[in-house]
Scaffold this motif. Structure first.
Motif, PDB file in Angstrom:
ATOM      1  N   SER A 202       0.836  -1.206   0.000  1.00 54.21           N
ATOM      2  CA  SER A 202       0.000   0.000   0.000  1.00 54.21           C
ATOM      3  C   SER A 202       0.867   1.251   0.000  1.00 54.21           C
ATOM      4  O   SER A 202       0.568   2.226  -0.695  1.00 54.21           O
ATOM      5  CB  SER A 202      -0.898   0.021   1.236  1.00 54.21           C
ATOM      6  OG  SER A 202      -1.616  -1.179   1.329  1.00 54.21           O
ATOM      7  N   LEU A 203       1.964   1.196   0.791  1.00 59.63           N
ATOM      8  CA  LEU A 203       2.864   2.354   0.827  1.00 59.63           C
ATOM      9  C   LEU A 203       3.454   2.610  -0.557  1.00 59.63           C
ATOM     10  O   LEU A 203       3.531   3.749  -1.023  1.00 59.63           O
ATOM     11  CB  LEU A 203       4.006   2.116   1.818  1.00 59.63           C
ATOM     12  CG  LEU A 203       3.637   2.060   3.300  1.00 59.63           C
ATOM     13  CD1 LEU A 203       4.899   1.848   4.130  1.00 59.63           C
ATOM     14  CD2 LEU A 203       2.938   3.332   3.748  1.00 59.63           C
ATOM     15  N   LYS A 204       3.866   1.519  -1.228  1.00 63.55           N
ATOM     16  CA  LYS A 204       4.443   1.686  -2.565  1.00 63.55           C
ATOM     17  C   LYS A 204       3.404   2.241  -3.529  1.00 63.55           C
ATOM     18  O   LYS A 204       3.720   3.060  -4.389  1.00 63.55           O
ATOM     19  CB  LYS A 204       4.970   0.346  -3.085  1.00 63.55           C
ATOM     20  CG  LYS A 204       6.272  -0.053  -2.438  1.00 63.55           C
ATOM     21  CD  LYS A 204       6.829  -1.321  -3.057  1.00 63.55           C
ATOM     22  CE  LYS A 204       8.070  -1.751  -2.312  1.00 63.55           C
ATOM     23  NZ  LYS A 204       8.592  -3.042  -2.788  1.00 63.55           N
ATOM     24  N   ALA A 205       2.167   1.782  -3.365  1.00 59.54           N
ATOM     25  CA  ALA A 205       1.100   2.295  -4.232  1.00 59.54           C
ATOM     26  C   ALA A 205       0.944   3.799  -4.032  1.00 59.54           C
ATOM     27  O   ALA A 205       0.821   4.556  -4.999  1.00 59.54           O
ATOM     28  CB  ALA A 205      -0.207   1.573  -3.924  1.00 59.54           C
ATOM     29  N   LEU A 206       0.993   4.232  -2.767  1.00 65.75           N
ATOM     30  CA  LEU A 206       0.874   5.663  -2.474  1.00 65.75           C
ATOM     31  C   LEU A 206       2.044   6.433  -3.071  1.00 65.75           C
ATOM     32  O   LEU A 206       1.881   7.538  -3.585  1.00 65.75           O
ATOM     33  CB  LEU A 206       0.861   5.892  -0.961  1.00 65.75           C
ATOM     34  CG  LEU A 206      -0.458   5.648  -0.250  1.00 65.75           C
ATOM     35  CD1 LEU A 206      -0.253   5.756   1.245  1.00 65.75           C
ATOM     36  CD2 LEU A 206      -1.494   6.668  -0.704  1.00 65.75           C
TER      37      LEU A 206
ATOM     38  N   PRO B 259      -3.364   9.337  -6.275  1.00 70.07           N
ATOM     39  CA  PRO B 259      -4.795   9.316  -6.610  1.00 70.07           C
ATOM     40  C   PRO B 259      -5.311   7.912  -6.890  1.00 70.07           C
ATOM     41  O   PRO B 259      -6.404   7.539  -6.456  1.00 70.07           O
ATOM     42  CB  PRO B 259      -4.858  10.176  -7.881  1.00 70.07           C
ATOM     43  CG  PRO B 259      -3.667  11.042  -7.821  1.00 70.07           C
ATOM     44  CD  PRO B 259      -2.611  10.253  -7.134  1.00 70.07           C
ATOM     45  N   LEU B 260      -4.485   7.112  -7.605  1.00 67.75           N
ATOM     46  CA  LEU B 260      -4.900   5.755  -7.917  1.00 67.75           C
ATOM     47  C   LEU B 260      -5.021   4.918  -6.646  1.00 67.75           C
ATOM     48  O   LEU B 260      -5.977   4.146  -6.483  1.00 67.75           O
ATOM     49  CB  LEU B 260      -3.897   5.117  -8.883  1.00 67.75           C
ATOM     50  CG  LEU B 260      -4.318   3.769  -9.479  1.00 67.75           C
ATOM     51  CD1 LEU B 260      -5.544   3.942 -10.352  1.00 67.75           C
ATOM     52  CD2 LEU B 260      -3.175   3.174 -10.287  1.00 67.75           C
TER      53      LEU B 260
ATOM     54  N   ILE C 107      -6.899   3.116  -0.212  1.00 66.32           N
ATOM     55  CA  ILE C 107      -5.756   3.305   0.686  1.00 66.32           C
ATOM     56  C   ILE C 107      -5.761   4.753   1.161  1.00 66.32           C
ATOM     57  O   ILE C 107      -5.645   5.673   0.349  1.00 66.32           O
ATOM     58  CB  ILE C 107      -4.439   2.989  -0.042  1.00 66.32           C
ATOM     59  CG1 ILE C 107      -4.448   1.542  -0.528  1.00 66.32           C
ATOM     60  CG2 ILE C 107      -3.245   3.237   0.870  1.00 66.32           C
ATOM     61  CD1 ILE C 107      -3.334   1.218  -1.493  1.00 66.32           C
ATOM     62  N   ARG C 108      -5.907   4.927   2.470  1.00 67.17           N
ATOM     63  CA  ARG C 108      -5.964   6.305   2.979  1.00 67.17           C
ATOM     64  C   ARG C 108      -4.558   6.805   3.262  1.00 67.17           C
ATOM     65  O   ARG C 108      -3.879   6.274   4.143  1.00 67.17           O
ATOM     66  CB  ARG C 108      -6.818   6.362   4.240  1.00 67.17           C
ATOM     67  CG  ARG C 108      -8.297   6.259   3.929  1.00 67.17           C
ATOM     68  CD  ARG C 108      -9.124   6.481   5.150  1.00 67.17           C
ATOM     69  NE  ARG C 108      -8.777   7.706   5.854  1.00 67.17           N
ATOM     70  CZ  ARG C 108      -9.405   8.097   6.962  1.00 67.17           C
ATOM     71  NH1 ARG C 108     -10.363   7.368   7.460  1.00 67.17           N
ATOM     72  NH2 ARG C 108      -9.051   9.213   7.547  1.00 67.17           N
ATOM     73  N   PRO C 109      -4.106   7.855   2.530  1.00 64.25           N
ATOM     74  CA  PRO C 109      -2.731   8.316   2.663  1.00 64.25           C
ATOM     75  C   PRO C 109      -2.377   8.688   4.098  1.00 64.25           C
ATOM     76  O   PRO C 109      -1.335   8.281   4.608  1.00 64.25           O
ATOM     77  CB  PRO C 109      -2.671   9.549   1.767  1.00 64.25           C
ATOM     78  CG  PRO C 109      -3.869   9.525   0.929  1.00 64.25           C
ATOM     79  CD  PRO C 109      -4.876   8.643   1.568  1.00 64.25           C
ATOM     80  N   ASP C 110      -3.243   9.440   4.785  1.00 69.41           N
ATOM     81  CA  ASP C 110      -2.884   9.935   6.111  1.00 69.41           C
ATOM     82  C   ASP C 110      -2.592   8.778   7.062  1.00 69.41           C
ATOM     83  O   ASP C 110      -1.618   8.777   7.786  1.00 69.41           O
ATOM     84  CB  ASP C 110      -3.975  10.867   6.661  1.00 69.41           C
ATOM     85  CG  ASP C 110      -5.367  10.254   6.554  1.00 69.41           C
ATOM     86  OD1 ASP C 110      -5.521   9.298   5.779  1.00 69.41           O
ATOM     87  OD2 ASP C 110      -6.285  10.731   7.245  1.00 69.41           O
ATOM     88  N   ARG C 111      -3.447   7.743   7.025  1.00 67.75           N
ATOM     89  CA  ARG C 111      -3.252   6.620   7.939  1.00 67.75           C
ATOM     90  C   ARG C 111      -1.971   5.862   7.650  1.00 67.75           C
ATOM     91  O   ARG C 111      -1.226   5.506   8.549  1.00 67.75           O
ATOM     92  CB  ARG C 111      -4.426   5.654   7.818  1.00 67.75           C
ATOM     93  CG  ARG C 111      -5.636   6.162   8.532  1.00 67.75           C
ATOM     94  CD  ARG C 111      -6.623   5.041   8.680  1.00 67.75           C
ATOM     95  NE  ARG C 111      -7.863   5.563   9.231  1.00 67.75           N
ATOM     96  CZ  ARG C 111      -8.958   4.854   9.333  1.00 67.75           C
ATOM     97  NH1 ARG C 111      -8.963   3.604   8.891  1.00 67.75           N
ATOM     98  NH2 ARG C 111     -10.033   5.377   9.853  1.00 67.75           N
ATOM     99  N   PHE C 112      -1.731   5.593   6.356  1.00 70.08           N
ATOM    100  CA  PHE C 112      -0.567   4.773   6.016  1.00 70.08           C
ATOM    101  C   PHE C 112       0.734   5.526   6.237  1.00 70.08           C
ATOM    102  O   PHE C 112       1.706   4.964   6.732  1.00 70.08           O
ATOM    103  CB  PHE C 112      -0.686   4.257   4.576  1.00 70.08           C
ATOM    104  CG  PHE C 112      -1.558   3.042   4.497  1.00 70.08           C
ATOM    105  CD1 PHE C 112      -1.010   1.783   4.640  1.00 70.08           C
ATOM    106  CD2 PHE C 112      -2.923   3.173   4.333  1.00 70.08           C
ATOM    107  CE1 PHE C 112      -1.812   0.660   4.601  1.00 70.08           C
ATOM    108  CE2 PHE C 112      -3.736   2.056   4.285  1.00 70.08           C
ATOM    109  CZ  PHE C 112      -3.182   0.794   4.426  1.00 70.08           C
TER     110      PHE C 112
END
Lengths: 284, 317
Positions: B177-181, B186-187, B193-198
């Motif tokens: 998920s981190l790599k996706a962010l 946006p994707l 995947i919530r950016p703030d939480r991760f």
């Protein structure tokens, strides 16, 4: 009164350092950590020349040489890797900062130096001619920069490139030429700032690192990449650092600057420029 | 002569192992996740001081610091990690929503403020004088001549444990998920995947390991002063992971070893006395050049990030 004078002098020095930093940030879109070391480089070049001549010619040569170094560093280190993005550029500048600092340290050692300058009396109570000179130089540089960026052809080209370099290129602006100007002006302003730091204080190896932190603070407070915002921010930070010393122990001068940016970021992440620039867009 | 060299080598490898722990922590937040953290030294500093204050005996005459509970070392290490996480949470909560450049500057600023507080608040941690003669783990069981190797062995084991944990995190759903962010925020958002939480989780985990590294650093140096925790550490660890290969955990370890070896091997150059003080400057100039060279000719580092290929299991079944 003395604190206010000190505040304005500090503000002037920060301003000279951070305006150049903002120009490179605008033009090349990366945070140039090595900018602080340009102050150091010029302070030491001037120190070296000061052994053979008086401070004024030494400083002038030092500033011009630093400007040339700025252009050279750009051509050798930054331009070839510009396509790789801000991260690679940022860490290249960290590497360069260590190289400059290390080379200067190897040549001059870790001793603290001072310029050979004539002792002078206060002309106005609480103000020496040197302090007056620094303030005047900062004001003149600001006015010159404003005139240069808004009235001359090359200045307008620099702003166009900062705003949108692809568009500027298609309109026939020679971006290599504007870059040379940007790096020369930015580095020589940094150099001037470094010499002034040496004139009012001392010259030591940590000055580049200390100053880049304050420059970053001013840049954030002004709003990333906003040159006029940064000018206002330098004044705010300079004054609050020196006036804050009246209330808080003096060793927290730097911490005051950081406390300001941390607070600003939490309240108004776009910095001072957002006060007059409602659209939230970056301005030159 | 041989034992001298071996001792020296084991000492710098111990230092490299400590850097490797910080590098693994930083690699998780900066390599796997894309956070530009220029303040990783703040976790190390807070961890080191927490460890020291909890494990030393109470302040004697002429010193002043808080606590001094004389707790066991493992409690200190754990507390160092927790303190690192807490600092990461406090710094991360307000700053992680900022843009990269602002995040970088604020973390840098926080690290500097923390060091200034440690330097100037003498009641807190004895100020610039610091605390000396700190205990090392298992020291009483071994003769002093072999102890450096024991410490090295201990740290190698620790690096291995941290590596396994971080490695598993990297290849877990969390790491992906981190790599996706990092690759496309946006994707990633559309995938839930919530950016703030991760981001905050990655930051807090990095804070934990960097905090424990602070305790290990105290084992190594046996003294603690604020001057140990300048932003140089942040930059050096960044250099180590850039040299080793960003987002590659083995690279973080390899980079740390190469970085420390390159820096310390300069000591073998005999340039006469009087040059010794300038050696530190020459060292950083050479390290800077290495960083520039790596970024120019091998920007993905010695061990580039591995692309994970997922076999389409539904097709196979």
């Amino acid at each position: 009164m003395e604190s206010i004078v000190y505040g304005i002098v500090t503000a002037s020095i920060i301003l000279l350092g951070s305006v150049g930093f903002s120009m490179t940030l605008n033009a090349e879109n990366f945070i140039n950590i090595a900018h602080g070391q340009m102050l150091l480089l010029c302070a030491y070049i001037t120190l070296f020349l000061n052994a053979y001549m008086s401070i004024v010619p030494a400083a002038i040569i030092g500033i011009l040489v630093t400007g040339v170094f700025g252009v050279l560093f750009y051509k050798v280190f930054y331009r070839p890797i510009k396509k790789r993005g801000a991260m690679v550029l940022l860490f290249t500048s960290v590497g360069l900062a260590y190289v400059i600092n290390g080379v200067v340290g190897t040549i001059f050692g870790t001793t603290t130096f001072a310029y050979k300058i004539p002792n002078v009396k206060e002309i106005i109570p609480g103000m020496t001619p040197y302090q007056l000179l620094i303030i005047i130089a900062a004001i003149c540089s600001t006015l010159f920069l404003h005139y240069f960026l808004t009235k001359t052809k090359i200045g307008k080209a620099i702003r166009a490139v900062s705003e949108n370099s692809d568009l500027a290129k298609t309109r026939g602006i020679d971006t290599k030429r504007t870059s040379n100007y940007v790096w020369f002006i930015a580095s020589s302003l940094a150099g001037l700032s470094g010499v002034f730091l040496g004139v009012i204080g001392s010259i030591h190896l940590e000055m580049g690192w200390n100053q880049i932190l304050i420059i970053l603070a001013a840049t954030v407070l002004g709003g990333l990449g906003s040159i006029y915002g940064v000018m206002a921010a330098s004044v705010v930070i300079g004054l609050s650092m020196e006036l804050g010393v009246l209330m808080i122990p003096s060793y927290y001068r730097l911490a005051i600057a950081f406390a300001i940016i941390i607070i600003v970021l939490l309240i108004k992440p776009d910095g001072l420029q957002s006060l007059w620039n409602k659209s939230g867009k970056r301005v030159a | 002569m041989l034992t001298g060299t071996a001792l020296f080598l084991s000492s710098i490898l111990t230092l490299a192992a400590i850097y490797a722990v910080i590098a693994l922590a930083l690699n998780l937040e900066a390599g796997v996740d894309g956070l530009w953290d220029l303040g990783v030294v703040s976790f190390v500093a807070v961890g080191a001081y927490t460890y020291t204050m909890l494990t030393v005996s109470p302040a004697s005459a002429g010193q002043s610091y808080i606590m001094g509970f004389g707790l066991p070392m493992w409690v200190g290490v754990l507390a160092a990690g927790i303190a690192g996480s807490i600092v990461a949470f406090l710094i991360g909560k307000p700053t992680l929503k900022l843009k990269n450049e602002y995040f970088l500057i604020t973390t840098f600023a926080f690290a500097e403020v923390i060091r200034q507080i440690l330097t100037n608040e003498r009641w807190l941690s004895n100020g610039v004088a610091g605390v000396y003669n700190l205990a090392q783990p298992f020291k009483t069981y071994f003769t002093p001549s072999v102890y450096p190797y024991i410490l090295l062995l201990l740290l190698v084991i620790i690096v291995f444990i941290v590596y396994v944990v971080v490695h598993r995190l990297t290849y877990s759903t969390f790491g992906r998920s981190l790599k996706a962010l990092r690759e496309n925020e946006p994707l990633a958002l559309t995938a839930g995947i919530r950016p703030d939480r991760f981001h905050i989780r990655a930051f807090v985990i990095a804070g934990f390991f960097a905090g424990t590294a602070g305790a290990f650093y105290v084992w190594y140096s046996t003294v603690i002063t604020p001057s140990l925790f300048t932003s140089d550490i942040t930059f050096f660890v960044w250099m180590a992971i850039v040299i080793g290969g960003l987002a590659n955990n083995k690279g973080a370890i390899v980079g740390s070893v190469i970085f420390v070896l390159a820096g310390e091997s300069l000591r073998f150059l005999d340039l006469g006395s009087g040059f010794a003080v300038r050696m530190a400057s020459m060292k950083i100039a050479i390290l800077g050049l290495i960083l520039i060279a790596i970024l120019k000719w091998r920007p993905q580092g010695i061990l580039p990030e591995k692309k994970v290929k997922f076999s389409n299991s539904s097709k196979n079944s």
